[in-house]
Motif scaffolding. Structure first.
Motif, PDB file in Angstrom:
ATOM      1  N   LEU A 245     149.342   0.435  40.835  1.00  0.00           N
ATOM      2  CA  LEU A 245     148.323  -0.608  40.963  1.00  0.00           C
ATOM      3  C   LEU A 245     147.006   0.020  41.418  1.00  0.00           C
ATOM      4  CD1 LEU A 245     150.257  -3.589  42.613  1.00  0.00           C
ATOM      5  CD2 LEU A 245     149.772  -3.160  40.194  1.00  0.00           C
ATOM      6  N   PRO A 246     145.916  -0.315  40.738  1.00  0.00           N
ATOM      7  CA  PRO A 246     144.639   0.332  41.070  1.00  0.00           C
ATOM      8  C   PRO A 246     144.043  -0.172  42.383  1.00  0.00           C
ATOM      9  CG  PRO A 246     144.331  -1.308  39.337  1.00  0.00           C
ATOM     10  CD  PRO A 246     145.814  -1.252  39.607  1.00  0.00           C
TER      11      PRO A 246
ATOM     12  N   ALA B 137     154.261  -2.378  37.092  1.00  0.00           N
ATOM     13  CA  ALA B 137     153.150  -3.326  37.073  1.00  0.00           C
ATOM     14  C   ALA B 137     151.820  -2.588  36.962  1.00  0.00           C
ATOM     15  CB  ALA B 137     153.162  -4.170  38.343  1.00  0.00           C
ATOM     16  N   THR B 138     150.893  -3.176  36.196  1.00  0.00           N
ATOM     17  CA  THR B 138     149.581  -2.548  36.046  1.00  0.00           C
ATOM     18  C   THR B 138     148.474  -3.355  36.727  1.00  0.00           C
ATOM     19  OG1 THR B 138     149.320  -3.663  33.913  1.00  0.00           O
ATOM     20  CG2 THR B 138     150.194  -1.420  33.875  1.00  0.00           C
ATOM     21  N   SER B 139     148.817  -4.557  37.193  1.00  0.00           N
ATOM     22  CA  SER B 139     147.840  -5.344  37.943  1.00  0.00           C
ATOM     23  C   SER B 139     148.575  -6.126  39.024  1.00  0.00           C
ATOM     24  CB  SER B 139     147.087  -6.323  37.022  1.00  0.00           C
ATOM     25  OG  SER B 139     147.961  -7.355  36.610  1.00  0.00           O
ATOM     26  N   VAL B 140     147.843  -6.524  40.055  1.00  0.00           N
ATOM     27  CA  VAL B 140     148.457  -7.303  41.138  1.00  0.00           C
ATOM     28  C   VAL B 140     149.022  -8.602  40.579  1.00  0.00           C
ATOM     29  CG1 VAL B 140     147.957  -8.602  43.252  1.00  0.00           C
ATOM     30  CG2 VAL B 140     147.088  -6.273  42.991  1.00  0.00           C
ATOM     31  N   ALA B 141     148.285  -9.255  39.689  1.00  0.00           N
ATOM     32  CA  ALA B 141     148.745 -10.529  39.127  1.00  0.00           C
ATOM     33  C   ALA B 141     150.062 -10.339  38.372  1.00  0.00           C
ATOM     34  CB  ALA B 141     147.673 -11.106  38.190  1.00  0.00           C
ATOM     35  N   GLU B 142     150.148  -9.248  37.608  1.00  0.00           N
ATOM     36  CA  GLU B 142     151.380  -8.976  36.855  1.00  0.00           C
ATOM     37  C   GLU B 142     152.532  -8.708  37.819  1.00  0.00           C
ATOM     38  OE1 GLU B 142     153.205  -5.553  33.924  1.00  0.00           O
ATOM     39  OE2 GLU B 142     151.050  -5.536  34.327  1.00  0.00           O
TER      40      GLU B 142
END
Lengths: 364, 172
Positions: A53-54, A9-14
């Motif tokens: 995740l950033p 995953a690259t974003s929390v939403a994803e």
């Protein structure tokens, strides 16, 4: 290990969208999950890797004096962070008393909070376990039970929660920040883990897709920094789960205790906050009699779930010892043997002077 | 589903395609990259024989899924010496007989390198023992291991930070 699909995953939403699907599980360091997968205890269809995740690997100080610990902060980085060590010393001591150097370098904040029980019957897939297989029964009942729960257990599950870190978190009123399909929310750590009741397979309040993104300590948590300890009895000196542990913090008001915080570890399926004991200590003098009364109150509802009645008396003694050590003052540095009842108390100014522990058994 | 990943292993870039996401770093090193120094003891994070440095810190390679560590830098026991010149921790293990059968030794040495870099022991034998507790040695070479770590710590950080060892020498 069962085969699985892998999603980075690259974003929390994803991440949340991917993990909301049936059979999905989050992967961070994997120090607990990969072990469970190797044993066939966890069998996810999909792993959603959240390690990239950033923004989740930071420790942030709020303007109000709160501290927000990102879900991906590693246990070692957290324990050695100067702010954490100074303001929440019991947290650092608990972290350093857990696992090994290698595991602490990998294991994350959220992973620690979400780690599964070490009940041997849960780990043994040939044994009945209501957590693994709801309705199957509990093979631990009537089995080898010396490490099992003495508080909050049910006829469906007598396992304990193994985390050291969660014990001071409960004592310090930490909260868990969650991102999920329904949006963000915050849950007190004390309410985050569930007692077994008749649904021991439901271990936390998390719903499918919910992602722990941070753990937050409120502003008042640092008021206990000067008199704060974590104490843990193990079957070997290091690299072992607790038989019983306690986190305590005292806010002193002159010669008296202004406010006390006490939580017990490895006695229940969640970190066990001892509020009745705290109430008893508020305004009292820090004497052995007061501490003994507090220990009685902390374990008032305890009952053995098998051959583990000894844990109740052990827990009382650990509460007394932890309170005694905390009253003497937090050590400048976490002792060489973190949380060990066998470690000399480095804050004692003169080892030859009579201490409040004089006459007390050395091996609590 | 296949997963191409690239790692820097002992200073060399290695690209591999994983046909299965289940591969751990330990299995990747041993079975695909022919680096058998990291040992498979328990394969469950309990013995420390698989300890490697992952992006500079010691971890259990048996519990790390390779696919999650695309782009990482790894040091194994094969990458410590410079030509014939042993790393100070390797030399200290020889000097102090910090092993018998040798199976746990690569993990012990990588763990010691990581421990010294973490900078938390100050050369205190008790802190060294505590810091090395994630590495089991069935031969029971712990006394030699502790001495080796203390000696290597002194070699790598200077002799002025060894209060525990100084006390032991004074007593002798």
């Amino acid at each position: 290990m069962k085969a699985f699909d892998y999603i980075r995953a690259t974003s929390v939403a994803e991440a949340v969208a991917a993990a909301a699907r049936p059979g999905a599980a989050y992967l961070a360091a994997g120090t607990n999950l990969v072990d469970l997968m190797k044993g066939g205890i966890s069998r996810p269809d999909t792993l959603v890797d959240v390690t990239r995740l950033p923004g989740l690997d930071r420790i942030e100080r709020g303007t109000d004096g709160s501290t927000r610990i990102g879900a991906l902060v590693r246990n070692a980085a957290l324990a050695h962070d100067p702010v954490i060590a100074k303001r929440y010393p019991a947290l650092a001591e608990a972290l350093l008393s857990g696992a090994s150097g290698q595991l602490r370098n990998a294991a994350t904040t959220a992973g620690n909070v979400l780690q599964r029980t070490r009940c041997p019957y849960f780990y043994d897939t040939a044994s009945a376990c209501n957590k693994r297989d709801p309705g199957a029964g509990c093979a631990a009942l009537g089995g080898v039970t010396r490490s099992h729960a003495v508080l909050g257990w049910s006829e469906h599950c007598i396992a304990t929660h193994p985390s050291d870190f969660c014990v001071p978190l409960a004592a310090l009123d930490a909260s868990v920040e969650i991102a999920g399909p329904g949006g963000p929310r915050s849950v007190p750590l004390e309410a985050f883990h569930r007692l077994p009741g008749d649904t021991p397979e439901r271990e936390t309040v998390l719903e499918p897709g919910d992602l722990v993104v941070a753990v937050t300590l409120p502003p008042e948590a640092e008021a206990f920094a000067g008199h704060s300890r974590y104490l843990k009895v193990r079957e070997r000196t290091s690299y072992a789960f607790a038989v019983v542990s306690a986190a305590v913090g005292l806010r002193m008001d002159g010669d008296r205790i202004g406010q006390a915080r006490i939580a017990l570890g490895s006695v229940a399926l969640k970190p066990w906050r001892a509020r009745a004991a705290e109430d008893l200590l508020a305004g009292a003098a820090p004497t052995p009699e007061t501490f003994a009364a507090a220990a009685e109150a902390a374990l008032a509802d305890a009952r053995p779930s098998g051959d583990n009645a000894y844990k109740i008396e052990l827990a009382r003694r650990i509460v007394v010892r932890a309170l005694t050590l905390a009253a003497a003052g937090t050590p400048d540095r976490v002792p060489a043997l973190p949380a060990s009842p066998f470690a000399p108390n480095p804050s004692a100014p003169n080892p030859s002077a009579p201490s409040p522990l004089a006459g007390a058994p050395v091996h609590a | 589903m296949s997963f191409p990943i690239t790692l820097t292993v002992n200073g060399t870039r290695r690209s591999v395609v994983l046909e299965d996401a289940r591969v751990t770093l330990l299995d990747l090193l041993r079975e695909r990259l022919d680096l058998t120094g990291a040992k498979k003891g328990c394969d469950r994070g309990q013995c420390g024989a698989c300890t490697i440095l992952l992006d500079g810190v010691r971890v259990n390679a048996c519990l790390a899924l390779a696919v999650s560590h695309d782009g990482a830098s790894i040091t194994t026991i094969e990458g410590l010496a410079v030509g014939e010149a042993l790393h100070p921790v390797q030399a200290a293990f020889l000097e102090h007989d910090g092993f018998q059968c040798g199976f746990c030794t690569p993990g012990q040495i990588l763990s010691a390198v990581g421990l010294i870099q973490e900078g938390q022991t100050g050369g205190d034998p008790e802190r060294v023992r505590e810091g090395m507790s994630g590495n089991l040695c069935r031969c029971g070479a712990y006394a030699g291991i502790t001495e080796a770590v203390l000696t290597a710590h002194a070699a790598l950080t200077g002799p002025d930070v060894l209060p525990g060892r100084q006390l032991a020498e004074d007593a002798a």
